[in-house]
Design an enzyme around this catalytic site. Sequence first.
Site, short mmCIF file in Angstrom:
data_model
loop_
_atom_site.label_atom_id
_atom_site.label_comp_id
_atom_site.label_asym_id
_atom_site.label_seq_id
_atom_site.Cartn_x
_atom_site.Cartn_y
_atom_site.Cartn_z
N GLU A 190 23.23 33.83 38.14
CA GLU A 190 23.58 34.83 37.12
C GLU A 190 24.70 35.74 37.64
OE1 GLU A 190 20.75 38.02 35.55
OE2 GLU A 190 20.76 36.56 33.91
N HIS A 244 9.10 14.34 49.52
CA HIS A 244 8.39 13.29 48.78
C HIS A 244 8.77 13.31 47.31
CE1 HIS A 244 5.83 12.59 52.34
NE2 HIS A 244 6.05 13.88 52.52
N LYS A 271 20.81 35.30 23.33
CA LYS A 271 19.94 36.26 22.62
C LYS A 271 20.39 36.38 21.17
CE LYS A 271 18.73 39.43 26.43
NZ LYS A 271 18.92 40.79 26.97
O1 LIG Z 1 14.69 43.83 32.55
P1 LIG Z 1 15.18 43.48 31.18
O2 LIG Z 1 16.13 44.46 30.60
O3 LIG Z 1 14.03 43.16 30.25
O4 LIG Z 1 16.04 42.14 31.32
C1 LIG Z 1 15.42 40.96 31.80
C2 LIG Z 1 16.54 39.96 32.06
O5 LIG Z 1 17.24 39.82 30.83
C3 LIG Z 1 18.43 39.04 30.87
O6 LIG Z 1 18.08 37.72 31.04
C4 LIG Z 1 19.37 39.45 31.98
O7 LIG Z 1 20.41 38.50 32.06
C5 LIG Z 1 18.65 39.51 33.31
O8 LIG Z 1 19.54 39.96 34.32
C6 LIG Z 1 17.47 40.44 33.18
O9 LIG Z 1 16.76 40.48 34.42
#
Ligand SMILES: O=P(O)(O)OC[C@H]1O[C@H](O)[C@H](O)[C@@H](O)[C@@H]1O
Length: 621
Positions: free
Chosen positions: A400, A429, A534
């Site tokens: 990431e 394995h 998202k």
């Molecule tokens: O901690 P939050 O704001 O819920 O985000 C949870 C995750 O969301 C996304 O996937 C981001 O790319 C991550 O870097 C982050 O850890």
Amino acid sequence: MASISGICSSSPSLKPQKPLLRSIHSLRRDSLAFPTRSPPKLADRIQSVAREISAELSSSSKPEILKKKEKIEALEKDPRALWRRYVDWLYQHKDLGLLIDVSRVGFSDEFVAEMEPRFRGAFKAMEELEKGAIANPDEGRMVGHYWLRSPKLAPKSSLRSQIENTLDAVCSFANDVVSGKIKPPTSPEGRFTQILSVGIGGSALGPQFVAEALAPDNPPLKIRFIDNTDPAGIDHQIAQLGDELASTLVIVISKSGGTPETRNGLLEVQKAFREAGLEFAKQGVAITQENSLLDNTARIEGWLARFPMFDWVGGRTSEMSAVGLLPAALQGIDIREMLAGASIMDEANRTTVVRNNPAALLALCWYWASDGIGSKDMVVLPYKDSLLLFSRYLQQLVMESIGKEFDLDGNRVNQGLTVYGNKGSTDQHAYIQQLREGVHNFFVTFIEVLRDRPPGHDWELEPGVTCGDYLFGMLQGTRSALYSNNRESITVTVQEVTPRSVGALIALYERAVGIYASLVNINAYHQPGVEAGKKAAGEVLALQKRVLTVLNEASCKEPVEPLTLEEVAERCHAPEDIEMIYKVVAHMAANDRAIIAEGSCGSPRSLKVFIGECNVDELYA
Ligand SMILES: O=P(O)(O)OC[C@H]1O[C@H](O)[C@H](O)[C@@H](O)[C@@H]1O
């Protein structure tokens, strides 16, 4: 804006490679074929091609040695020469008992010398970062995870106070929970015995890795995780808690406070609490940015406790914040030792001599092995069960951070470094066959732990040989077998798995990622690509709502009017989304929320669908 002719007339010594010439010709064709095309699209294409060319030109500034690399013969095989290389390049941190062996990575002295200017830049950037520079320019943020274990480094006293106060609050709260001073309102045990952590990505992977690595066999509170929006997975965790839900501390972790999967997990858990006649607020803790949706919910509903996350700490580097420290402390893990290990490793990584800088050594090997463009994957192989989740943790930390489309100059580079692996010798394995003899598209990082069992607990299963000897032999044998077939590897060795060594490993890789990102000129601290997924998920759910409305209207007719997919798509005013509509219908039908009146999901064109109950309220909503 560069004109086509301008970006095509590159100097002969830097002629763009063939693929780029194809893009330029296609660009010309586009512009000629569609003269009426609106200028912005053409301008975008020109910009895109310009970026591709400058990326090609900038990558042509790749260290000379890498261009010749493919011509380098097989790796050094003379044992005496290898031993010299091993000793010459061995990194040792005495206090941490940590070693790094890079002798099985074939970089040359010439390469190291060529890379020196890039490392100078990387060290300077890291120094500025720790002083509070906006090291995450795309989000206009500082990058402060190193301050979490050395608060005095924070650029402002207010930040230092936030860090220190949060750590004290975490320790105090954890002590009160473990001692029973803070306890659930109704539970047979009269104290909290379980932790249910609800979070995803960086709000789960660090706590999961550390729990697996360091939790004692009988922790004061046993932790389990909901890290997805899978109803069956959520049900499984809640079912396993059973009556112990009454003595479960639910920690909801989300830096943004709005991640859908985490919010869904919270709502599902709160439903389980209601159905069990329990008051969630009395057993709920939030770890999130102040004034986030989650923070405000926890405050308004009067949850047991709230702990802050800071905008200058990224999710994938938050293990040394309350995100990782609270769950760890509740399991009886010495978090101050974890912080100490990280802090000592950070200090080691501040030297600007590459061969004395453990993180820089890793970054050097990554660049050499993957040509600075991720051409080879990083296989992470801890030969220790308790470090099983280290590779999953590193997947987010590395991929990431490094997996970015554009570099800091706006060139399209599609950077990355792929990470996978589980543990040895188990993985021998599974896929080591391919590593040893198959496609050569990887390098390995072995994580070696010298201490097999606590003192006095070892046992010889045959004269002079223990289980641990086999594990040791398997690691060394695999390393040799791979190398004999020119497969490169790094070995990171720790004495044993302790809070201090785990803290050091986390800090080592956080810094290696930061240095490597500078070497390849990218921002390691944002994640623009995640937003696309998202957003698309939101669009699917919006379409689903429209499908349900249309099906409801059809189902409220007398007689019911089952619809074909085409009719549903037409009434949703989304004929181009017919495939997604089909998938929505199939998912609904599989969960008894849509009824297939005719045909089957296997032959979409035959389908006629409606929903069981007419929802009159919905009709006029
Ligand atoms: O901690 P939050 O704001 O819920 O985000 C949870 C995750 O969301 C996304 O996937 C981001 O790319 C991550 O870097 C982050 O850890």
